[in-house]
Design a protein around this motif. Structure first.
Motif, PDB file in Angstrom:
ATOM      1  N   ILE A 470      51.079  35.184 -76.469  1.00  0.00           N
ATOM      2  CA  ILE A 470      52.028  34.462 -76.495  1.00  0.00           C
ATOM      3  C   ILE A 470      52.884  35.367 -78.012  1.00  0.00           C
ATOM      4  CG2 ILE A 470      52.832  32.101 -77.939  1.00  0.00           C
ATOM      5  CD1 ILE A 470      50.577  31.067 -76.103  1.00  0.00           C
ATOM      6  N   CYS A 471      53.692  35.442 -78.692  1.00  0.00           N
ATOM      7  CA  CYS A 471      54.473  36.355 -79.635  1.00  0.00           C
ATOM      8  C   CYS A 471      55.741  35.836 -80.163  1.00  0.00           C
ATOM      9  CB  CYS A 471      54.931  37.555 -79.268  1.00  0.00           C
ATOM     10  SG  CYS A 471      53.970  38.722 -77.943  1.00  0.00           S
ATOM     11  N   ASP A 472      55.838  35.976 -81.513  1.00  0.00           N
ATOM     12  CA  ASP A 472      56.765  35.339 -82.279  1.00  0.00           C
ATOM     13  C   ASP A 472      57.829  36.151 -81.575  1.00  0.00           C
ATOM     14  OD1 ASP A 472      58.641  34.682 -84.322  1.00  0.00           O
ATOM     15  OD2 ASP A 472      57.348  35.091 -86.152  1.00  0.00           O
ATOM     16  N   SER A 473      59.174  34.705 -81.322  1.00  0.00           N
ATOM     17  CA  SER A 473      60.106  35.380 -81.199  1.00  0.00           C
ATOM     18  C   SER A 473      61.468  36.261 -81.534  1.00  0.00           C
ATOM     19  CB  SER A 473      61.305  34.889 -80.273  1.00  0.00           C
ATOM     20  OG  SER A 473      61.446  33.539 -81.195  1.00  0.00           O
ATOM     21  N   ASN A 474      60.809  36.356 -82.954  1.00  0.00           N
ATOM     22  CA  ASN A 474      61.718  37.073 -84.380  1.00  0.00           C
ATOM     23  C   ASN A 474      61.175  38.483 -84.377  1.00  0.00           C
ATOM     24  OD1 ASN A 474      62.864  34.629 -85.182  1.00  0.00           O
ATOM     25  ND2 ASN A 474      60.909  33.929 -86.325  1.00  0.00           N
ATOM     26  N   ASN A 475      59.525  38.514 -84.132  1.00  0.00           N
ATOM     27  CA  ASN A 475      59.157  40.012 -83.998  1.00  0.00           C
ATOM     28  C   ASN A 475      60.296  41.064 -82.540  1.00  0.00           C
ATOM     29  OD1 ASN A 475      57.658  43.102 -84.163  1.00  0.00           O
ATOM     30  ND2 ASN A 475      55.757  41.836 -84.100  1.00  0.00           N
ATOM     31  N   PRO A 476      60.643  42.078 -83.042  1.00  0.00           N
ATOM     32  CA  PRO A 476      61.863  42.614 -81.617  1.00  0.00           C
ATOM     33  C   PRO A 476      59.954  43.445 -81.125  1.00  0.00           C
ATOM     34  CG  PRO A 476      61.942  43.677 -84.116  1.00  0.00           C
ATOM     35  CD  PRO A 476      61.348  42.322 -84.360  1.00  0.00           C
ATOM     36  N   ASN A 477      59.206  43.880 -82.197  1.00  0.00           N
ATOM     37  CA  ASN A 477      58.079  45.342 -81.309  1.00  0.00           C
ATOM     38  C   ASN A 477      56.797  44.519 -81.148  1.00  0.00           C
ATOM     39  OD1 ASN A 477      59.846  47.230 -82.094  1.00  0.00           O
ATOM     40  ND2 ASN A 477      59.800  46.884 -84.371  1.00  0.00           N
ATOM     41  N   SER A 478      57.485  43.012 -80.671  1.00  0.00           N
ATOM     42  CA  SER A 478      55.884  42.445 -80.280  1.00  0.00           C
ATOM     43  C   SER A 478      55.765  42.639 -79.141  1.00  0.00           C
ATOM     44  CB  SER A 478      55.971  40.655 -80.157  1.00  0.00           C
ATOM     45  OG  SER A 478      57.381  40.400 -79.114  1.00  0.00           O
ATOM     46  N   ARG A 479      54.418  42.353 -78.258  1.00  0.00           N
ATOM     47  CA  ARG A 479      54.413  42.436 -76.866  1.00  0.00           C
ATOM     48  C   ARG A 479      54.448  42.063 -76.033  1.00  0.00           C
ATOM     49  NH1 ARG A 479      53.788  44.655 -73.333  1.00  0.00           N
ATOM     50  NH2 ARG A 479      52.059  45.140 -71.343  1.00  0.00           N
ATOM     51  N   CYS A 480      54.829  41.401 -76.272  1.00  0.00           N
ATOM     52  CA  CYS A 480      55.849  40.388 -75.368  1.00  0.00           C
ATOM     53  C   CYS A 480      57.615  41.451 -74.670  1.00  0.00           C
ATOM     54  CB  CYS A 480      56.224  38.845 -75.828  1.00  0.00           C
ATOM     55  SG  CYS A 480      55.140  37.836 -76.303  1.00  0.00           S
ATOM     56  N   THR A 481      57.795  42.223 -76.403  1.00  0.00           N
ATOM     57  CA  THR A 481      59.166  42.578 -75.914  1.00  0.00           C
ATOM     58  C   THR A 481      59.058  44.731 -74.968  1.00  0.00           C
ATOM     59  OG1 THR A 481      59.135  43.248 -77.495  1.00  0.00           O
ATOM     60  CG2 THR A 481      60.125  41.468 -77.438  1.00  0.00           C
ATOM     61  N   GLN A 482      57.091  44.262 -75.141  1.00  0.00           N
ATOM     62  CA  GLN A 482      57.489  46.048 -74.475  1.00  0.00           C
ATOM     63  C   GLN A 482      57.092  46.295 -72.867  1.00  0.00           C
ATOM     64  OE1 GLN A 482      53.799  46.872 -76.730  1.00  0.00           O
ATOM     65  NE2 GLN A 482      55.013  46.856 -78.921  1.00  0.00           N
ATOM     66  N   GLY A 483      56.923  45.186 -72.369  1.00  0.00           N
ATOM     67  CA  GLY A 483      57.179  45.366 -70.271  1.00  0.00           C
ATOM     68  C   GLY A 483      55.592  46.098 -70.131  1.00  0.00           C
ATOM     69  N   CYS A 484      55.815  47.013 -69.039  1.00  0.00           N
ATOM     70  CA  CYS A 484      54.621  47.296 -69.168  1.00  0.00           C
ATOM     71  C   CYS A 484      54.205  48.555 -69.820  1.00  0.00           C
ATOM     72  CB  CYS A 484      55.226  48.384 -67.693  1.00  0.00           C
ATOM     73  SG  CYS A 484      54.046  49.042 -66.785  1.00  0.00           S
ATOM     74  N   ILE A 485      53.058  48.518 -70.175  1.00  0.00           N
ATOM     75  CA  ILE A 485      52.043  49.303 -70.855  1.00  0.00           C
ATOM     76  C   ILE A 485      51.425  50.922 -70.114  1.00  0.00           C
ATOM     77  CG2 ILE A 485      50.821  49.155 -73.187  1.00  0.00           C
ATOM     78  CD1 ILE A 485      52.380  47.404 -74.127  1.00  0.00           C
ATOM     79  N   SER A 486      51.549  51.829 -70.044  1.00  0.00           N
ATOM     80  CA  SER A 486      50.194  52.632 -69.429  1.00  0.00           C
ATOM     81  C   SER A 486      49.116  52.459 -70.179  1.00  0.00           C
ATOM     82  CB  SER A 486      50.888  53.910 -69.903  1.00  0.00           C
ATOM     83  OG  SER A 486      51.301  54.269 -69.955  1.00  0.00           O
ATOM     84  N   ARG A 487      47.687  53.065 -69.351  1.00  0.00           N
ATOM     85  CA  ARG A 487      46.848  52.958 -70.462  1.00  0.00           C
ATOM     86  C   ARG A 487      46.531  53.573 -71.654  1.00  0.00           C
ATOM     87  NH1 ARG A 487      42.093  51.855 -67.703  1.00  0.00           N
ATOM     88  NH2 ARG A 487      42.933  51.632 -65.774  1.00  0.00           N
ATOM     89  N   HIS A 488      47.212  55.023 -71.662  1.00  0.00           N
ATOM     90  CA  HIS A 488      47.668  55.223 -72.693  1.00  0.00           C
ATOM     91  C   HIS A 488      47.902  54.784 -74.185  1.00  0.00           C
ATOM     92  CE1 HIS A 488      50.940  57.082 -71.155  1.00  0.00           C
ATOM     93  NE2 HIS A 488      51.113  57.679 -72.076  1.00  0.00           N
ATOM     94  N   ARG A 489      48.497  54.523 -73.441  1.00  0.00           N
ATOM     95  CA  ARG A 489      49.654  53.393 -74.763  1.00  0.00           C
ATOM     96  C   ARG A 489      49.246  51.970 -75.230  1.00  0.00           C
ATOM     97  NH1 ARG A 489      55.089  52.078 -72.463  1.00  0.00           N
ATOM     98  NH2 ARG A 489      55.372  51.353 -74.324  1.00  0.00           N
ATOM     99  N   ARG A 490      48.260  51.731 -74.581  1.00  0.00           N
ATOM    100  CA  ARG A 490      47.529  49.497 -74.219  1.00  0.00           C
ATOM    101  C   ARG A 490      46.946  49.971 -75.870  1.00  0.00           C
ATOM    102  NH1 ARG A 490      44.079  48.651 -69.549  1.00  0.00           N
ATOM    103  NH2 ARG A 490      46.207  49.950 -69.051  1.00  0.00           N
TER     104      ARG A 490
END
Length: 574
Positions: A470-490
């Motif tokens: 669950i993320c703040d919708s006012n944060n454009p860089n939150s986890r909720c906007t990043q989609g699939c994250i590979s292992r090395h970017r996690r």
């Protein structure tokens, strides 16, 4: 003065008035061939509003360049008058500013001094319930380049009242030249209560039994300094059990007892929220109850949690200087990962009363009959066909409209406790099953679809567990906007608030062995009814056919009864 952006400084002492605009990166190097060290004091600094340490700061390095070891950093949030000392005869500081159109102002002075003089004839440890101290040479003028630190400690369960009977330091607008700074704790990093200069009789009060007092002077003008005394004051008794905070997915509730308010010297008529129009209900208790996003509540992301904070301010009286101008009760709901209990704790410091409660967002998951997600499946267990498309939706139940739901990970298992045997449908936002389709985050809903998996061929029941972010919708860089994250970017994409929810069991229509008896009878009857109807149809047709054949035979035999009467009689008898 100093050049607008950086300089090499070799004087024995110097004061610098620095003014910088946006996008500056300026370096000052202080160096002198001597066996002395450098004391650098940032007695005034004004950065751009709302700037962070990452975008705008002063960095101080212990040596001749910015490649030297970092001694410290000063930024907009620094709650102190920073004083830095080098280990040799060179020191470097770098000031960087962000792109905000704003004029930054800094006042810095430095001087070289011999290391053995670091133990000036002032300052030290002060203990006991009360005591006195004064500036060097008082009542004669204090020396130039004086730096004294007094550490005061009184008995436990007390606070410190500090009074200056006589106080006369050089006066300037921001107390940049000669000043006394008072800190709310045992060190100069404990939080600044106040900084004073000129002529006054200030009084300070700590929140605990520790206080730190600093005197710093330059070389321009000296006056007689100060004489001060301190005394211990007992802290109020423990917080009343009727004083507490509770948090839910929708609201915040603050309950204050009148004895607790009385221990602070206030009654219910002094209370005020961030939004003064939100008033408490006053009975034997004083109660504020309001939705999370109303009454001036401030929402903030803090690491892997989301907090909702409101302040009950209490108008104070008198001239005592505390770390805040007004006494405040800060109520904070902290939505912790997987918090299952609402637990509260209270940190008492008399001036700032922090009341923090752990809360938890209310999250559920359901299956739906189609991708319109309008009709939820209430049947449990949920009986499906192999390869049937299943539509799942996660629902967040909260009054905060500025939240997003993201389905991070979904795992299937034949065990309700999700033991060793599991199958990934989604992992870190990445689809691991080729039948999975995820929908973009939609306010309080996270949606995806998939086909009934092969697990169902081998096991009677399957459960589905999803990790929800669950993320703040006012944060454009939150986890909720990043989609699939590979292992090395996690590692560089932390979540804001995470929980999990389970739905199931899911079973195949053709396999009812694990259902309960009544459920099995109902389902079995429903599935066997078509076969029973088909059986009855063929039986009836066969009976009709045999009857028709017997009628035809009877007619033929009757026609020939005279010729073959005995045969008919035999047939009749048989």
């Amino acid at each position: 003065g100093a050049p607008r952006c950086g300089a090499s400084l070799h004087e024995l002492n110097k004061a610098l008035r620095i003014e910088l605009k946006a996008n500056a990166s300026c370096t000052w190097q202080i160096q002198r061939n001597s066996n002395q060290t450098i004391r650098l004091i940032f007695s005034h600094f004004k950065f751009a509003p709302s700037s962070s340490c990452e975008t705008e700061s002063i960095k101080v390095f212990d040596g001749p360049s910015t490649n030297s070891p970092l001694l410290g950093q000063v930024c907009n949030s620094t709650d102190a008058v920073p004083v830095v000392e080098s280990s040799s005869d060179s020191l470097t500081f770098l000031i960087t500013t962000n792109s905000v159109d704003f004029t930054r102002n800094f006042f810095v002075f430095y001087y070289f001094f011999s290391p053995e003089s670091k133990t000036e004839d002032c300052g030290g440890q002060l203990t006991g319930s009360n005591g006195t101290f004064s500036s060097p040479n008082y009542p004669a003028p204090y020396p130039a380049f004086t730096y004294c630190v007094w550490h005061i400690e009184t008995p436990k369960n007390s606070k410190i009242n500090l009074q200056f009977q006589d106080f006369f330091l050089e006066l300037d607008k921001n107390c940049q030249l000669d000043f006394t700074a008072v800190y709310d704790g045992p060190t100069t990093t404990s939080g600044l209560i106040g900084k004073v200069c000129g002529r006054a009789q200030p009084t300070f009060e700590s929140s605990s039994n520790a206080m730190t007092v600093v005197l710093a002077t330059d070389s321009s003008t000296s006056y007689r300094g100060f004489s001060a005394q301190y005394s211990s004051v007992p802290l109020p008794g423990p917080v009343e059990p009727d004083t507490f905070l509770t948090c839910s997915s929708d609201s915040m509730r603050i309950v204050l007892s009148k004895p607790y308010l009385a221990s602070l010297g206030y009654n219910e008529s002094h209370l005020q929220l961030n939004d003064p129009s939100c008033r408490p209900v006053i009975t034997d208790l004083v109660t504020f109850s309001f939705p999370l996003t109303s009454c001036g509540t401030v929402k903030k992301e803090e690491g892997q949690s989301i907090t909702y904070t409101n302040i009950i301010s209490l108008s104070s009286t008198g001239n005592v200087i505390t770390r805040q101008k007004n006494t405040e009760i800060i109520a904070k709901c902290k939505m912790e990962n997987n918090s299952t209990l609402e637990v509260f704790y209270i940190t008492r410091d008399n001036v700032i009363q922090n009341i923090t409660a752990m809360g938890r967002y209310n999250v559920s998951m359901s299956f739906y009959d189609s991708d319109s997600f309008s009709k939820p499946i209430h049947q449990s267990p949920y009986y499906v066909d192999l390869n049937q498309t299943l539509f799942a939706q996660v629902n967040l139940h909260s009054t905060d409209p500025n939240l997003l739901v993201f389905v991070d990970t979904c795992t299937a298992s034949p065990q309700s406790d999700f033991g060793s045997l599991t199958y990934d449908l989604i992992r870190s936002g990445c689809n691991k099953d080729d039948t999975v389709v995820t929908y973009p985050p939609l306010e309080h809903h996270g949606r995806f679809k998939f086909r009934a998996f092969r697990f169902l061929q081998s096991f009677p029941s399957v459960y589905l567990q999803c990790d929800i972010v669950i993320c703040d919708s006012n944060n454009p860089n939150s986890r909720c906007t990043q989609g699939c994250i590979s292992r090395h970017r996690r590692a560089v994409s932390p979540h804001t608030w995470k929980t999990n929810t389970v739905v199931g069991p899911i079973r195949l229509k053709r396999d009812l062995s694990s259902a309960d008896p009544s459920e099995s009878l109902t389902k079995a009857y429903a599935e066997e009814t078509p076969n029973l109807q088909q059986y009855n149809f063929y039986t009836l047709a066969f009976v009709i056919l045999i009857s028709n054949i017997l009628i035809v035979i009877a007619v033929i035999l009757k026609h020939h009864k005279h010729q073959a009467g005995y045969t008919y009689q035999k047939i009749q008898s048989s």
